[in-house]
Scaffold this motif. Structure first.
Motif, PDB file in Angstrom:
ATOM      1  N   ASP A  91       0.803  -1.230   0.000  1.00  0.00           N
ATOM      2  CA  ASP A  91       0.000   0.000   0.000  1.00  0.00           C
ATOM      3  C   ASP A  91       0.832   1.274   0.000  1.00  0.00           C
ATOM      4  OD1 ASP A  91      -2.420  -1.481   0.100  1.00  0.00           O
ATOM      5  OD2 ASP A  91      -2.207  -1.700   2.268  1.00  0.00           O
ATOM      6  N   SER A  92       2.130   1.163  -0.282  1.00  0.00           N
ATOM      7  CA  SER A  92       2.991   2.344  -0.354  1.00  0.00           C
ATOM      8  C   SER A  92       2.860   3.029  -1.715  1.00  0.00           C
ATOM      9  CB  SER A  92       4.452   1.940  -0.133  1.00  0.00           C
ATOM     10  OG  SER A  92       5.324   3.034  -0.391  1.00  0.00           O
ATOM     11  N   ARG A  93       3.064   4.338  -1.712  1.00  0.00           N
ATOM     12  CA  ARG A  93       3.151   5.062  -2.985  1.00  0.00           C
ATOM     13  C   ARG A  93       4.531   4.900  -3.606  1.00  0.00           C
ATOM     14  NH1 ARG A  93       0.896  11.126  -2.421  1.00  0.00           N
ATOM     15  NH2 ARG A  93       2.579  11.299  -0.877  1.00  0.00           N
ATOM     16  N   LEU A  94       5.482   4.394  -2.826  1.00  0.00           N
ATOM     17  CA  LEU A  94       6.866   4.254  -3.281  1.00  0.00           C
ATOM     18  C   LEU A  94       7.129   2.810  -3.697  1.00  0.00           C
ATOM     19  CD1 LEU A  94       6.845   6.918  -1.627  1.00  0.00           C
ATOM     20  CD2 LEU A  94       9.191   6.415  -0.963  1.00  0.00           C
ATOM     21  N   GLN A  95       6.605   2.449  -4.861  1.00  0.00           N
ATOM     22  CA  GLN A  95       6.787   1.096  -5.371  1.00  0.00           C
ATOM     23  C   GLN A  95       8.235   0.883  -5.841  1.00  0.00           C
ATOM     24  OE1 GLN A  95       4.284  -1.443  -5.399  1.00  0.00           O
ATOM     25  NE2 GLN A  95       3.511   0.085  -3.954  1.00  0.00           N
ATOM     26  N   GLY A  96       8.588  -0.377  -6.063  1.00  0.00           N
ATOM     27  CA  GLY A  96       9.950  -0.683  -6.499  1.00  0.00           C
ATOM     28  C   GLY A  96      10.321   0.007  -7.789  1.00  0.00           C
ATOM     29  N   HIS A  97       9.369   0.113  -8.700  1.00  0.00           N
ATOM     30  CA  HIS A  97       9.522   0.912  -9.917  1.00  0.00           C
ATOM     31  C   HIS A  97       8.452   1.989  -9.883  1.00  0.00           C
ATOM     32  CE1 HIS A  97      11.528  -2.854 -10.921  1.00  0.00           C
ATOM     33  NE2 HIS A  97      12.198  -2.200 -11.850  1.00  0.00           N
ATOM     34  N   PRO A  98       8.793   3.234 -10.208  1.00  0.00           N
ATOM     35  CA  PRO A  98       7.826   4.327 -10.093  1.00  0.00           C
ATOM     36  C   PRO A  98       6.578   4.085 -10.932  1.00  0.00           C
ATOM     37  CG  PRO A  98      10.046   5.178 -10.438  1.00  0.00           C
ATOM     38  CD  PRO A  98      10.114   3.698 -10.671  1.00  0.00           C
ATOM     39  N   THR A  99       5.424   4.360 -10.351  1.00  0.00           N
ATOM     40  CA  THR A  99       4.157   4.271 -11.068  1.00  0.00           C
ATOM     41  C   THR A  99       3.334   5.524 -10.773  1.00  0.00           C
ATOM     42  OG1 THR A  99       3.089   3.113  -9.217  1.00  0.00           O
ATOM     43  CG2 THR A  99       4.111   1.740 -10.924  1.00  0.00           C
ATOM     44  N   THR A 100       2.310   5.738 -11.568  1.00  0.00           N
ATOM     45  CA  THR A 100       1.523   6.969 -11.449  1.00  0.00           C
ATOM     46  C   THR A 100       0.203   6.778 -10.713  1.00  0.00           C
ATOM     47  OG1 THR A 100       0.599   6.532 -13.643  1.00  0.00           O
ATOM     48  CG2 THR A 100       2.496   8.006 -13.521  1.00  0.00           C
ATOM     49  N   HIS A 101      -0.324   5.553 -10.625  1.00  0.00           N
ATOM     50  CA  HIS A 101      -1.675   5.410 -10.083  1.00  0.00           C
ATOM     51  C   HIS A 101      -1.752   5.681  -8.588  1.00  0.00           C
ATOM     52  CE1 HIS A 101      -0.125   1.236  -9.570  1.00  0.00           C
ATOM     53  NE2 HIS A 101      -0.907   1.212  -8.500  1.00  0.00           N
ATOM     54  N   GLU A 102      -0.597   5.684  -7.896  1.00  0.00           N
ATOM     55  CA  GLU A 102      -0.616   6.049  -6.474  1.00  0.00           C
ATOM     56  C   GLU A 102      -0.613   7.557  -6.261  1.00  0.00           C
ATOM     57  OE1 GLU A 102       1.576   3.892  -7.713  1.00  0.00           O
ATOM     58  OE2 GLU A 102       1.432   2.009  -6.623  1.00  0.00           O
ATOM     59  N   GLY A 103      -0.383   8.317  -7.319  1.00  0.00           N
ATOM     60  CA  GLY A 103      -0.403   9.770  -7.217  1.00  0.00           C
ATOM     61  C   GLY A 103       0.770  10.358  -6.454  1.00  0.00           C
ATOM     62  N   LEU A 104       1.952   9.777  -6.606  1.00  0.00           N
ATOM     63  CA  LEU A 104       3.126  10.296  -5.900  1.00  0.00           C
ATOM     64  C   LEU A 104       3.648  11.546  -6.603  1.00  0.00           C
ATOM     65  CD1 LEU A 104       5.124   9.722  -3.552  1.00  0.00           C
ATOM     66  CD2 LEU A 104       6.578   8.584  -5.241  1.00  0.00           C
ATOM     67  N   PRO A 105       3.718  12.690  -5.901  1.00  0.00           N
ATOM     68  CA  PRO A 105       4.218  13.917  -6.530  1.00  0.00           C
ATOM     69  C   PRO A 105       5.626  13.731  -7.105  1.00  0.00           C
ATOM     70  CG  PRO A 105       3.162  14.433  -4.447  1.00  0.00           C
ATOM     71  CD  PRO A 105       3.266  12.927  -4.516  1.00  0.00           C
ATOM     72  N   GLY A 106       5.810  14.216  -8.317  1.00  0.00           N
ATOM     73  CA  GLY A 106       7.098  14.107  -8.988  1.00  0.00           C
ATOM     74  C   GLY A 106       7.150  13.027 -10.041  1.00  0.00           C
ATOM     75  N   ILE A 107       6.186  12.097 -10.008  1.00  0.00           N
ATOM     76  CA  ILE A 107       6.174  10.980 -10.954  1.00  0.00           C
ATOM     77  C   ILE A 107       5.122  11.241 -12.023  1.00  0.00           C
ATOM     78  CG2 ILE A 107       5.950   8.489 -11.235  1.00  0.00           C
ATOM     79  CD1 ILE A 107       8.271   9.339  -9.425  1.00  0.00           C
ATOM     80  N   ARG A 108       5.563  11.374 -13.274  1.00  0.00           N
ATOM     81  CA  ARG A 108       4.631  11.651 -14.361  1.00  0.00           C
ATOM     82  C   ARG A 108       4.435  10.467 -15.294  1.00  0.00           C
ATOM     83  NH1 ARG A 108       7.057  17.052 -14.050  1.00  0.00           N
ATOM     84  NH2 ARG A 108       5.374  18.525 -13.525  1.00  0.00           N
ATOM     85  N   VAL A 109       5.251   9.432 -15.141  1.00  0.00           N
ATOM     86  CA  VAL A 109       5.100   8.258 -16.007  1.00  0.00           C
ATOM     87  C   VAL A 109       5.647   7.039 -15.280  1.00  0.00           C
ATOM     88  CG1 VAL A 109       7.343   8.576 -17.163  1.00  0.00           C
ATOM     89  CG2 VAL A 109       5.513   7.353 -18.356  1.00  0.00           C
ATOM     90  N   ALA A 110       5.014   5.897 -15.459  1.00  0.00           N
ATOM     91  CA  ALA A 110       5.545   4.661 -14.915  1.00  0.00           C
ATOM     92  C   ALA A 110       6.804   4.288 -15.676  1.00  0.00           C
ATOM     93  CB  ALA A 110       4.504   3.545 -15.037  1.00  0.00           C
ATOM     94  N   SER A 111       7.794   3.775 -14.956  1.00  0.00           N
ATOM     95  CA  SER A 111       9.026   3.352 -15.641  1.00  0.00           C
ATOM     96  C   SER A 111       9.573   2.102 -14.989  1.00  0.00           C
ATOM     97  CB  SER A 111      10.072   4.471 -15.618  1.00  0.00           C
ATOM     98  OG  SER A 111      10.407   4.846 -14.306  1.00  0.00           O
TER      99      SER A 111
END
Length: 283
Positions: free
Chosen positions: A98-118
């Motif tokens: 349930d963290s916004r800080l997944q192992g690879h960045p994703t956008t569906h958690e709405g983490l500021p600074g992340i504009r695309v999943a990679s």
């Protein structure tokens, strides 16, 4: 307020401390490349890039950054938190349920600074080129920055993107390649050599800059600032940034073994001593 070079150097060490503690806490993650790219992220978010807070997904009239090699998320998350995008305390949730800080960045958690999943390698430059062209269509003077790994360039989509950028004269993009010579299975030369990367990128129609001291903060700031002066000249700009995987921790440096391995309790203690700060702001 603009930070001094000494403050930025201290921030670099703090980010390295964050990286190791994040990966150690869940015994999972990618410390090697994260440690190697810390100066780049500190320079970009601490000195070079024009961005606004609070974060908006559209980011109108501000520079954008797109991380292609998303597995080095620890350095990305720490840099964002330390720059004010979200609370530093949230770093302790890295890779947890349930963290916004997944192992690879994703956008569906709405983490500021992340504009695309990679994390699916080879796609970041293509995404960034679309954004760069959109900014041009909107009449913006903002720049788009990317970071890619050297091993990632073995993916064919990169070369389509390199060709497209030059062919369409996308001159508001600065693409940095983390050239550490290591990837998950060994050295890039042994897995699939890149040959003369500088010459290849020039042949594809890019303006190419190269910095041999990619773990020297002042050198990284200087090469990024120089790259900015090369934009707007009808050619995309690339930086080949030579870094050392695991930089800052002697037993991790230069080895692909630390691409995706967490330190033990004893190793973390050793590393923290090497990354000494008089007054660390650990979360």
């Amino acid at each position: 307020m603009s930070k001094s070079i000494e403050e930025l150097k201290s921030l670099t060490t703090q980010i390295r401390r964050d990286i190791l503690r994040m990966v150690h806490a869940v015994n999972s993650g990618h410390p090697g490349g994260s440690l190697g790219c810390t100066e780049f992220f500190t320079a970009l978010y601490g000195k070079v890039m024009n961005y606004k807070l609070p974060f908006t997904m559209e980011g109108k009239n501000e520079d954008h950054f797109y991380l292609s090699n998303g597995h080095i998320s620890p350095v990305f998350y720490s840099s964002l938190a330390r720059s004010g995008f979200f609370p530093v305390e949230e770093l302790k949730t890295f890779r947890k349920l349930d963290s916004r800080l997944q192992g690879h960045p994703t956008t569906h958690e709405g983490l500021p600074g992340i504009r695309v999943a990679s994390g699916s390698l080879g796609q970041g430059l293509s995404v960034a080129l679309g954004v760069a062209q959109a900014k041009k269509l909107d009449g913006e003077n903002s720049l788009v920055y990317t970071l890619q790994g050297d091993g990632e360039l073995q993916e064919g989509q990169n070369w389509e993107a390199f060709m497209y950028a030059a062919g369409k004269k996308v001159d508001n993009i600065i693409s940095t390649i983390d050239y550490n010579g290591q990837q998950i299975d060994g050295s890039t030369d042994n897995v699939l050599t890149l040959g003369n990367l500088h010459a290849k990128l020039e042949a594809f129609g890019w303006t190419v800059l190269e910095e041999k001291n990619g773990n020297d903060l002042e050198a990284v700031i200087a090469i990024l600032e120089k790259a900015k002066t090369e934009t707007g000249k009808e050619k995309p700009v690339a930086i080949i940034l030579h870094t050392q995987m695991g930089n800052g921790v002697d037993f991790m440096m230069g080895s692909h073994a630390w691409h995706g391995k967490a330190p033990s309790d004893e190793q973390l203690e050793t590393a923290m001593k090497q990354l000494y700060l008089e007054a660390p702001a650990d979360y």
